[in-house]
Scaffold this active site. Sequence first.
Site, PDB file in Angstrom:
ATOM      1  N   GLU A 161      15.485  15.824 -28.673  1.00  0.00           N
ATOM      2  CA  GLU A 161      14.698  14.913 -27.812  1.00  0.00           C
ATOM      3  C   GLU A 161      14.146  13.912 -28.649  1.00  0.00           C
ATOM      4  O   GLU A 161      13.024  13.030 -28.440  1.00  0.00           O
ATOM      5  CB  GLU A 161      13.514  15.498 -26.961  1.00  0.00           C
ATOM      6  CG  GLU A 161      14.304  16.412 -25.745  1.00  0.00           C
ATOM      7  CD  GLU A 161      15.248  15.744 -25.050  1.00  0.00           C
ATOM      8  OE1 GLU A 161      15.535  14.289 -25.158  1.00  0.00           O
ATOM      9  OE2 GLU A 161      15.937  16.331 -24.035  1.00  0.00           O
TER      10      GLU A 161
HETATM   11  C1  LIG Z   1      20.149  23.022 -31.241  1.00  0.00           C
HETATM   12  C2  LIG Z   1      20.323  21.255 -30.617  1.00  0.00           C
HETATM   13  C3  LIG Z   1      20.386  20.951 -29.077  1.00  0.00           C
HETATM   14  C4  LIG Z   1      20.421  19.846 -28.918  1.00  0.00           C
HETATM   15  N1  LIG Z   1      20.552  19.425 -27.606  1.00  0.00           N
HETATM   16  C5  LIG Z   1      20.772  18.003 -27.246  1.00  0.00           C
HETATM   17  C6  LIG Z   1      21.028  17.845 -25.735  1.00  0.00           C
HETATM   18  O1  LIG Z   1      21.097  18.676 -24.905  1.00  0.00           O
HETATM   19  N2  LIG Z   1      21.212  16.559 -25.407  1.00  0.00           N
HETATM   20  C7  LIG Z   1      21.581  15.541 -26.264  1.00  0.00           C
HETATM   21  O2  LIG Z   1      21.636  14.527 -25.750  1.00  0.00           O
HETATM   22  N3  LIG Z   1      21.245  16.009 -27.593  1.00  0.00           N
HETATM   23  C8  LIG Z   1      20.953  17.065 -28.129  1.00  0.00           C
HETATM   24  N4  LIG Z   1      20.883  17.242 -29.519  1.00  0.00           N
HETATM   25  C9  LIG Z   1      20.872  16.133 -30.538  1.00  0.00           C
HETATM   26  C10 LIG Z   1      19.345  15.941 -30.868  1.00  0.00           C
HETATM   27  O3  LIG Z   1      18.813  15.091 -29.830  1.00  0.00           O
HETATM   28  C11 LIG Z   1      19.653  14.914 -32.168  1.00  0.00           C
HETATM   29  O4  LIG Z   1      20.084  15.887 -33.167  1.00  0.00           O
HETATM   30  C12 LIG Z   1      18.307  14.299 -32.649  1.00  0.00           C
HETATM   31  O5  LIG Z   1      17.979  13.342 -31.570  1.00  0.00           O
HETATM   32  C13 LIG Z   1      18.551  13.754 -33.968  1.00  0.00           C
HETATM   33  O6  LIG Z   1      19.635  12.859 -34.202  1.00  0.00           O
HETATM   34  P1  LIG Z   1      20.661  13.297 -35.238  1.00  0.00           P
HETATM   35  O7  LIG Z   1      21.027  14.701 -35.201  1.00  0.00           O
HETATM   36  O8  LIG Z   1      21.704  12.190 -35.033  1.00  0.00           O
HETATM   37  O9  LIG Z   1      19.891  12.950 -36.826  1.00  0.00           O
HETATM   38  P2  LIG Z   1      19.814  11.560 -37.535  1.00  0.00           P
HETATM   39  O10 LIG Z   1      19.526  10.481 -36.430  1.00  0.00           O
HETATM   40  O11 LIG Z   1      20.838  11.431 -38.125  1.00  0.00           O
HETATM   41  O12 LIG Z   1      18.566  11.793 -38.137  1.00  0.00           O
HETATM   42  C14 LIG Z   1      18.524  12.219 -39.775  1.00  0.00           C
HETATM   43  C15 LIG Z   1      16.942  12.036 -40.267  1.00  0.00           C
HETATM   44  O13 LIG Z   1      16.900  10.488 -40.310  1.00  0.00           O
HETATM   45  C16 LIG Z   1      15.610  10.046 -39.619  1.00  0.00           C
HETATM   46  N5  LIG Z   1      15.989   8.699 -39.093  1.00  0.00           N
HETATM   47  C17 LIG Z   1      16.994   8.259 -38.114  1.00  0.00           C
HETATM   48  N6  LIG Z   1      16.847   7.106 -37.714  1.00  0.00           N
HETATM   49  C18 LIG Z   1      15.595   6.803 -38.350  1.00  0.00           C
HETATM   50  C19 LIG Z   1      14.852   5.578 -37.794  1.00  0.00           C
HETATM   51  N7  LIG Z   1      15.421   4.454 -37.044  1.00  0.00           N
HETATM   52  N8  LIG Z   1      13.608   5.697 -38.469  1.00  0.00           N
HETATM   53  C20 LIG Z   1      13.065   6.490 -39.070  1.00  0.00           C
HETATM   54  N9  LIG Z   1      13.743   7.681 -39.363  1.00  0.00           N
HETATM   55  C21 LIG Z   1      15.001   7.815 -39.008  1.00  0.00           C
HETATM   56  C22 LIG Z   1      15.480  11.086 -38.575  1.00  0.00           C
HETATM   57  O14 LIG Z   1      14.088  11.339 -38.270  1.00  0.00           O
HETATM   58  C23 LIG Z   1      15.949  12.431 -39.528  1.00  0.00           C
HETATM   59  O15 LIG Z   1      14.910  12.899 -40.161  1.00  0.00           O
HETATM   60  C24 LIG Z   1      20.582  18.638 -29.948  1.00  0.00           C
HETATM   61  C25 LIG Z   1      20.457  19.107 -31.324  1.00  0.00           C
HETATM   62  C26 LIG Z   1      20.395  20.281 -31.514  1.00  0.00           C
HETATM   63  C27 LIG Z   1      20.483  20.540 -33.149  1.00  0.00           C
END
Ligand SMILES: Cc1cc2nc3c(=O)[nH]c(=O)nc-3n(C[C@H](O)[C@H](O)[C@H](O)COP(=O)(O)OP(=O)(O)OC[C@H]3O[C@@H](n4cnc5c(N)ncnc54)[C@H](O)[C@@H]3O)c2cc1C
Length: 322
Positions: A161
């Site tokens: 989230e």
């Molecule tokens: C177990 C699990 C369940 C999930 N369930 C759902 C679900 O039901 N529905 C759904 O839609 N998603 C779901 N997700 C996805 C989840 O919401 C994302 O993994 C999360 O929002 C982080 O995005 P990402 O993995 O692409 O990380 P990234 O965006 O690649 O982030 C990697 C790092 O970079 C940082 N970062 C990225 N962009 C910025 C920025 N602009 N400014 C500062 N820092 C930044 C982040 O804080 C983090 O530290 C789930 C994930 C998991 C692991």
Amino acid sequence: IGQENRGLEYMFVMMNAARYAVGLQGIAVAERAYQKAVAYARDRVQSRPVDGSMNAAATIIHHPDVKRMLMTMRAQIEGCRAMALVAAAAQDAAHAHPEAAVRKQNQVFYEFLVPLVKGFSTEMSIAVTSLGVQVHGGMGFIEETGAAQYYRDARILTIYEGTTAIQANDLIGRKTARDGGATARAICEQIQGTEALLAARGSDAARAMHKRLSAARRALLDVVAFVAGGLAKGSQDSPNAVFAGSVPYLLLAGNVIAGWQMARALLVAEDQLAAGVEVDFMRAKITTARFYGDHILSQVPGVRDSIVEGAAGVTEMALEAF
Ligand SMILES: Cc1cc2nc3c(=O)[nH]c(=O)nc-3n(C[C@H](O)[C@H](O)[C@H](O)COP(=O)(O)OP(=O)(O)OC[C@H]3O[C@@H](n4cnc5c(N)ncnc54)[C@H](O)[C@@H]3O)c2cc1C
């Protein structure tokens, strides 16, 4: 499903609810970790107490450092829970209050609190469940007690989230810079009202809390000025300097708002104690609030310095140097 071009706005109704709910997950898992840690600390026998009160090994809850860990867990959970309840009440008022102006005011307050309930409570849950492992010693690290399971369960909460950094971007962009810091300053005025009530009390606990809350509120105002000023139109500052302190700002704001609720709880608990109502509960509430002030709110001025004076430590490192 709604009007054209208002999709993003509608999505944020859902996102606010989902983010709030994940904050509650953090509070819930932290509470369970605390209950388990208390039960273990009452059971595990190890070492004599430092005060010489027993001539044999005692249960570890007698050791001041174990009590400190349990107090840290308890105070942070109570602060975050109170902040979440205040946010929920604001959302109710934003929907149901008969006056439109009060509805709007509550909506703005609720929206400011959502990234704090999500970001601060979930970061808190990692710290608290980690302490839960620590209270268990080696038994916490191995799997059979279940303490490590809470730590692992908490670890997703700062990621899904929207990561804590994404909550912090929301706090900085939509909730602080967009209105030039007006909402944050209005909240600080309310905090000052609580400070005045604390100042009118004679107790040591209220005096201690007053000192910590007013220092924390002043630190929050400094950070809000730094954030809103740094991103204002025409500012010469790089946005990188502001965003280098984004998550620290979220954690600072969450700490201040949660600490403010503990201060309010302290005032109510003192009144109830004086009236003889649930005396043991009220005494514990006052001690927990004071612990929050002296051990958790007291960290706020240092975080303010990191944000306002420490951005260069982030921005000056060349990307090639990593
Ligand atoms: C177990 C699990 C369940 C999930 N369930 C759902 C679900 O039901 N529905 C759904 O839609 N998603 C779901 N997700 C996805 C989840 O919401 C994302 O993994 C999360 O929002 C982080 O995005 P990402 O993995 O692409 O990380 P990234 O965006 O690649 O982030 C990697 C790092 O970079 C940082 N970062 C990225 N962009 C910025 C920025 N602009 N400014 C500062 N820092 C930044 C982040 O804080 C983090 O530290 C789930 C994930 C998991 C692991």
